[in-house]
Design an enzyme around this catalytic site. Structure first.
Site, short mmCIF file in Angstrom:
data_model
loop_
_atom_site.label_atom_id
_atom_site.label_comp_id
_atom_site.label_asym_id
_atom_site.label_seq_id
_atom_site.Cartn_x
_atom_site.Cartn_y
_atom_site.Cartn_z
N GLU A 15 0.85 -1.19 0.00
CA GLU A 15 0.00 0.00 0.00
C GLU A 15 0.89 1.23 0.00
O GLU A 15 1.99 1.21 0.57
CB GLU A 15 -0.83 0.04 1.29
CG GLU A 15 -2.29 -0.30 1.12
CD GLU A 15 -3.03 -0.21 2.45
OE1 GLU A 15 -3.97 -0.98 2.61
OE2 GLU A 15 -2.68 0.61 3.32
N ILE A 74 1.25 6.82 3.65
CA ILE A 74 0.79 8.21 3.73
C ILE A 74 1.42 8.85 4.97
O ILE A 74 1.06 8.49 6.09
CB ILE A 74 -0.75 8.26 3.77
CG1 ILE A 74 -1.31 7.63 2.49
CG2 ILE A 74 -1.24 9.70 3.94
CD1 ILE A 74 -2.80 7.38 2.52
N LYS A 125 -3.88 2.20 19.59
CA LYS A 125 -4.47 3.48 19.90
C LYS A 125 -4.24 3.83 21.37
O LYS A 125 -4.30 2.96 22.23
CB LYS A 125 -5.97 3.45 19.59
CG LYS A 125 -6.24 3.26 18.10
CD LYS A 125 -7.64 2.77 17.82
CE LYS A 125 -7.79 2.45 16.33
NZ LYS A 125 -9.03 1.72 16.04
N GLU A 142 -12.94 1.79 9.07
CA GLU A 142 -11.77 2.63 9.31
C GLU A 142 -11.27 3.26 8.01
O GLU A 142 -11.24 2.60 6.97
CB GLU A 142 -10.63 1.80 9.94
CG GLU A 142 -10.97 1.26 11.30
CD GLU A 142 -9.77 0.68 12.04
OE1 GLU A 142 -9.84 0.60 13.27
OE2 GLU A 142 -8.78 0.31 11.39
N GLU A 193 -10.02 -0.60 6.66
CA GLU A 193 -10.54 -1.93 7.00
C GLU A 193 -11.86 -1.79 7.76
O GLU A 193 -12.23 -0.69 8.18
CB GLU A 193 -9.53 -2.74 7.83
CG GLU A 193 -9.20 -2.15 9.18
CD GLU A 193 -8.13 -2.97 9.93
OE1 GLU A 193 -7.05 -3.20 9.35
OE2 GLU A 193 -8.39 -3.36 11.07
N ARG A 248 -16.74 -5.93 15.13
CA ARG A 248 -16.91 -6.16 16.57
C ARG A 248 -17.16 -4.82 17.25
O ARG A 248 -17.04 -3.78 16.61
CB ARG A 248 -15.64 -6.75 17.15
CG ARG A 248 -14.42 -5.89 16.79
CD ARG A 248 -13.18 -6.27 17.52
NE ARG A 248 -11.97 -5.87 16.83
CZ ARG A 248 -11.40 -4.66 16.87
NH1 ARG A 248 -11.96 -3.70 17.56
NH2 ARG A 248 -10.30 -4.40 16.20
N VAL A 298 -12.77 -1.05 21.42
CA VAL A 298 -12.33 -0.53 22.71
C VAL A 298 -12.87 0.89 22.92
O VAL A 298 -13.40 1.22 23.97
CB VAL A 298 -10.78 -0.52 22.79
CG1 VAL A 298 -10.31 0.09 24.10
CG2 VAL A 298 -10.22 -1.92 22.61
#
Lengths: 176, 453
Positions: free
Chosen positions: B200, B203, B237, B275, B289, B293, B296
């Site tokens: 990919e 960026i 994160k 996302e 992606e 689910r 968090v």
């Protein structure tokens, strides 16, 4: 202190940079050593009187393996939750599932109260998703108590039977 | 409600969160716990706890047979997987269906398709959504070299079976290509059992923006706004917020609609997150992606919409229609979440399991703490290091930031090291206050912090 807590302590020590731990809580004493180092009589009467198993881990001394790679500590002590039967060891469920006392409905049970079992004897089956798994005695002796019923749901680690061990076998390590 | 008893197939704060949601809906909960978690808060607060195996998660929380056996044995008729562990394993969803249990999550085919990043990219491109410029499956080194040249260095080498930041390598120049390609394949094989790789475009000045979506089995799909999760350390994160700051209203709306389009075309059922990467230099966004689910960071969305996402998950799985339509989704204020982990920021973020001697989280009307910790709790060394999620809400971003600073000051944890000192440092940084960040910003602050600590 429960077996779980001892296991947790062992795991914490193993991941830590400490070599040796001595813990005293009331009349309970726990010593853990990664290098085999035990400080002689430093702490007074200590070792011989310790009522719990003393897991001394010996790491492969002069190899250059980092400490964290040492073999995981395992508390061998199984005789917890011996209930009312003195000196008995527990046969615990090795997995969560449905417990069966006999190989098939209507058949005679694998073991009966007062029956003699050797180490490899199958004492029951646990069914998990249609797969039946044999539960081994793990200890030679006499069935002193049956703690579960046929068809009962059992948790991992749940006591299934109590076994009163037979006289010390010659291949067993003498207790320290 | 036909769901009457839910087996919670997870641990830690999310298990506590699911148990609370069940209770609010009048549903019983059963905590599936490993031997190391028998005295944990979920074990104590659920209606019942069942020990499913030894401490190692491979022998307990990751064992589908044990989860199913525990659910059936306790008379549960639904399973909530939480996040991590088995949450994105289609095999669990399938096993539940096979045994007459309701899986609280999406259909297995959605989990499987979105779990493979190459399949997900291909599917989403079909829906007319931009994906990060990149390749299909890269078969060998020769092909890797040609494709990398086409895309241009630096280039990202990714595992098709990866996700959540795992299985990613940055290749800075052609000289690194061979090593990166070979180690990435080996790592992917070991971690995911699949060494399919693809490339990919990298960026450099990116923001990570994700959109919460909900879909029911009647084909209703809504988005519940976006979250900005650009502050990451090693692709994990650290701080999240909603709504995303410094985003033009046009771009914000475009991203939200793109997420809803993805979910609608997938006939997506239950809660999910789409996302995206926003290229700040080009003002463009790309699909990254879909996480199939609960996430968090879902509380920041809850704090600005008033929607209880976990309760919504249970209702959807129960076969009920969404409790609100798109026009009924109202956004109010700004929310921030900090992940409080047991890691030592002054020692390279080394994990710090151990006994929590003193646990005093902050309180207040705009402060929320999702946690499984308490004074005397022993943080086991077997699992991830998340202790709590600290969430604050304000009428605007500066109020939320101010409240987070105060909440972090009033958070006392003794016995284990936590990242709280590092979070305090970040919350006072002028770049953070101004929202002038990208996905690489936080790593640089790790350096800064270790110098002044």
């Amino acid at each position: 202190m429960t077996e779980d807590e001892v296991l947790q302590i062992l795991n914490l020590i193993e991941k830590s940079s400490f070599d040796f731990l001595q813990l005293e809580l009331g009349d309970l004493k726990l010593m853990v050593s990664k290098s085999g180092y035990i400080p002689g009589t430093a702490a007074g009467s200590g070792i011989a009187a310790a009522p719990v198993a003393r897991p001394v881990m010996s790491s492969t001394a002069e190899t250059k393996e980092p400490v964290a790679q040492a073999k995981p500590a395992r508390a061998e002590a199984k005789p917890i939750d011996t209930g009312v039967v003195e000196g008995a060891v527990a046969i615990t469920a090795p997995m969560v599932g449905t417990f069966y006392t006999a190989p098939e409905p209507g058949a005679a049970p694998f073991v009966q109260l007062g029956g003699r079992v050797d180490e490899d004897a199958t004492v029951g089956l646990i069914e998990v998703m249609k797969v039946f798994n044999a539960v081994k005695s793990g200890a030679p002796g006499v069935i002193a108590k049956i703690c579960v019923e046929n068809g009962q749901f059992v948790e991992y680690g749940q006591t299934l039977f109590l076994v009163r061990p037979e006289v010390v076998l010659d291949n067993e390590d003498p207790p320290e | 409600m036909s769901i009457t008893r839910v087996l919670v197939a997870n641990r830690g704060e999310i298990a506590v969160r699911i148990i609370k949601a069940c209770r609010a809906l009048g549903i019983e909960s059963v905590a599936a716990v490993s031997q190391a978690d028998k005295e944990s808060l979920p074990a104590r607060t659920a209606d019942r706890a069942v020990c499913i195996g030894p401490p190692r998660s491979a022998d307990s929380y990751l064992k589908i047979e044990s989860i199913i056996a525990a659910a059936l044995g306790t008379g549960s008729n639904a399973v909530h997987p939480g996040y991590g562990f088995l949450a994105e394993k289609p095999e669990l969803a399938e096993a539940c269906a096979k045994h007459g249990l309701t899986f609280i999550g999406p259909r297995p085919e959605n989990i499987r398709q979105m779990g493979n990043k190459l399949l997900a990219r291909a599917a989403v491109s079909e829906f007319g959504i931009p994906v990060v410029p990149g390749s299909k499956k890269v078969k060998n080194l020769a092909e890797a070299s040609r494709i990398a040249q086409e895309i241009g260095f630096p280039v990202l080498c990714k595992a098709a079976a990866g996700g959540g930041g795992r299985g990613i390598k940055i290749v800075a120049d052609p000289k690194q290509l061979r090593e990166a390609f070979e180690t990435a394949a080996a790592e992917a094989r070991a971690a995911f059992g699949d060494d399919t790789l693809y490339f990919e475009r990298y960026i450099p000045n990116a923001r990570h923006i994700e959109v919460q979506v909900l879909g029911d089995r009647f084909g209703n799909v809504i988005h519940v706004g976006e979250r900005d999760c650009s502050l990451q350390r090693r692709y994990q994160k650290v701080i999240e917020e909603a709504p995303a700051p410094r985003l033009s209203e046009a771009l914000r709306e475009e991203i939200r609609q793109a997420a809803a389009t993805v979910a609608r075309n997938l006939h997506y059922e239950n809660a999910g997150t789409v996302e995206f990467i926003v290229d700040q230099d080009r003002g463009a966004f790309y699909f990254l992606e879909v996480n199939t689910r609960i996430q968090v960071e879902h509380p920041v969305t809850e704090m600005i919409t008033g929607i209880d996402l976990v309760q919504e998950q249970i209702r959807i799985a129960d076969g009920q229609p969404l409790s609100l339509s798109q026009s009924e989704v109202r956004f109010s204020g700004h929310a921030i979440e900090c992940r409080i982990t047991a890691e030592s920021p002054s020692h390279g973020f080394r994990p710090c399991p151990g006994s929590i001697v003193d646990w005093r989280p902050p309180e207040g009307p705009s402060v929320r703490v999702d946690s499984h910790c308490f004074s005397g709790y022993v943080v086991p060394p077997f699992y991830d290091s998340l202790l709590a999620k600290l969430i604050t809400r304000g009428d605007d971003r500066s109020e939320a930031v101010e409240r987070m600073r105060l909440a972090l000051e009033n958070f006392t944890v003794r016995g284990v090291d936590t990242v709280i000192p590092f979070l305090r440092f970040l919350l006072h940084h002028p770049d953070y206050t101004a929202g002038k960040v990208n996905t690489r910003w936080l790593e640089a602050q790790v350096e800064q912090f270790s110098h002044c600590a």
